[in-house]
Design a protein around this motif. Structure first.
Motif, PDB file in Angstrom:
ATOM      1  N   SER A  34      -3.362   7.063 -13.248  1.00 13.27           N
ATOM      2  CA  SER A  34      -4.177   7.924 -12.707  1.00 13.27           C
ATOM      3  C   SER A  34      -4.793   6.978 -12.024  1.00 13.27           C
ATOM      4  O   SER A  34      -5.627   8.839 -11.128  1.00 13.27           O
ATOM      5  CB  SER A  34      -5.708   8.026 -13.910  1.00 13.27           C
ATOM      6  N   PHE A  35      -4.961   6.094 -11.189  1.00 10.50           N
ATOM      7  CA  PHE A  35      -5.941   6.138  -9.817  1.00 10.50           C
ATOM      8  C   PHE A  35      -5.297   6.784  -8.485  1.00 10.50           C
ATOM      9  O   PHE A  35      -5.602   6.366  -7.931  1.00 10.50           O
ATOM     10  CB  PHE A  35      -6.050   4.392 -10.089  1.00 10.50           C
ATOM     11  N   GLY A  36      -3.356   6.083  -8.899  1.00  8.77           N
ATOM     12  CA  GLY A  36      -3.115   7.264  -7.824  1.00  8.77           C
ATOM     13  C   GLY A  36      -2.796   8.447  -7.822  1.00  8.77           C
ATOM     14  O   GLY A  36      -2.820   8.621  -6.885  1.00  8.77           O
TER      15      GLY A  36
ATOM     16  N   ILE B 247      -5.412  10.057  -8.388  1.00  6.62           N
ATOM     17  CA  ILE B 247      -6.922  10.224  -7.558  1.00  6.62           C
ATOM     18  C   ILE B 247      -7.135   9.537  -5.769  1.00  6.62           C
ATOM     19  O   ILE B 247      -7.275  10.795  -5.022  1.00  6.62           O
ATOM     20  CB  ILE B 247      -7.974   9.755  -8.420  1.00  6.62           C
ATOM     21  N   ILE B 248      -5.836   8.867  -6.010  1.00  2.00           N
ATOM     22  CA  ILE B 248      -6.306   8.211  -4.455  1.00  2.00           C
ATOM     23  C   ILE B 248      -4.915  10.005  -3.517  1.00  2.00           C
ATOM     24  O   ILE B 248      -5.250   9.957  -2.269  1.00  2.00           O
ATOM     25  CB  ILE B 248      -5.489   7.090  -4.049  1.00  2.00           C
ATOM     26  N   PHE B 249      -4.275   9.903  -3.898  1.00  2.00           N
ATOM     27  CA  PHE B 249      -3.300  11.143  -3.665  1.00  2.00           C
ATOM     28  C   PHE B 249      -4.074  12.410  -3.582  1.00  2.00           C
ATOM     29  O   PHE B 249      -4.278  13.045  -2.379  1.00  2.00           O
ATOM     30  CB  PHE B 249      -1.765  11.595  -4.554  1.00  2.00           C
TER      31      PHE B 249
ATOM     32  N   VAL C 281      -7.406  12.547  -2.659  1.00  2.00           N
ATOM     33  CA  VAL C 281      -8.822  12.710  -1.766  1.00  2.00           C
ATOM     34  C   VAL C 281      -7.920  12.643  -0.417  1.00  2.00           C
ATOM     35  O   VAL C 281      -8.024  12.809   0.545  1.00  2.00           O
ATOM     36  CB  VAL C 281      -9.027  10.486  -2.472  1.00  2.00           C
ATOM     37  N   LEU C 282      -6.341  12.216  -0.001  1.00  2.00           N
ATOM     38  CA  LEU C 282      -5.691  11.583   0.859  1.00  2.00           C
ATOM     39  C   LEU C 282      -5.262  12.731   1.060  1.00  2.00           C
ATOM     40  O   LEU C 282      -5.124  13.349   2.626  1.00  2.00           O
ATOM     41  CB  LEU C 282      -4.967  11.169   0.920  1.00  2.00           C
TER      42      LEU C 282
END
Length: 89
Positions: A69-71, A73-75, A77-78
């Protein structure tokens, strides 16, 4: 007059709904597995090997789901930041 490409708008809306619900589902399942690990930890105080294994498996699966889930979200945002991922531009 502004021309709206309704197909692209629908694609973006669908991607947002699917992506958002996926992140929420991953995180919620991770919380549930972490709670299950806590319950198994209380039962493993008696020294039961199966409860200790159950706790470890639940805790590991919860951490994997949190990382996914963190990955995601980061993807996301990127993808929002223009020019950061050259292939997406």
């Amino acid at each position: 007059m502004i021309n709206i490409d309704w197909n692209h708008l629908l694609q973006v809306a669908l991607a947002a709904i699917v992506g958002g619900s996926t992140v929420v589902a991953l995180f919620s399942l991770g919380i549930r597995l972490l709670v299950n690990a806590g319950a198994a930890k209380l039962n493993s105080a008696s020294g039961s090997i199966s409860e200790i294994r159950k706790e470890a498996a639940n805790r590991a699966a919860a951490y994997v789901l949190f990382a996914l889930s963190f990955g995601a979200i980061i993807f996301g945002v990127l993808l929002i930041i223009p020019g950061l991922i050259p292939a997406a531009a």
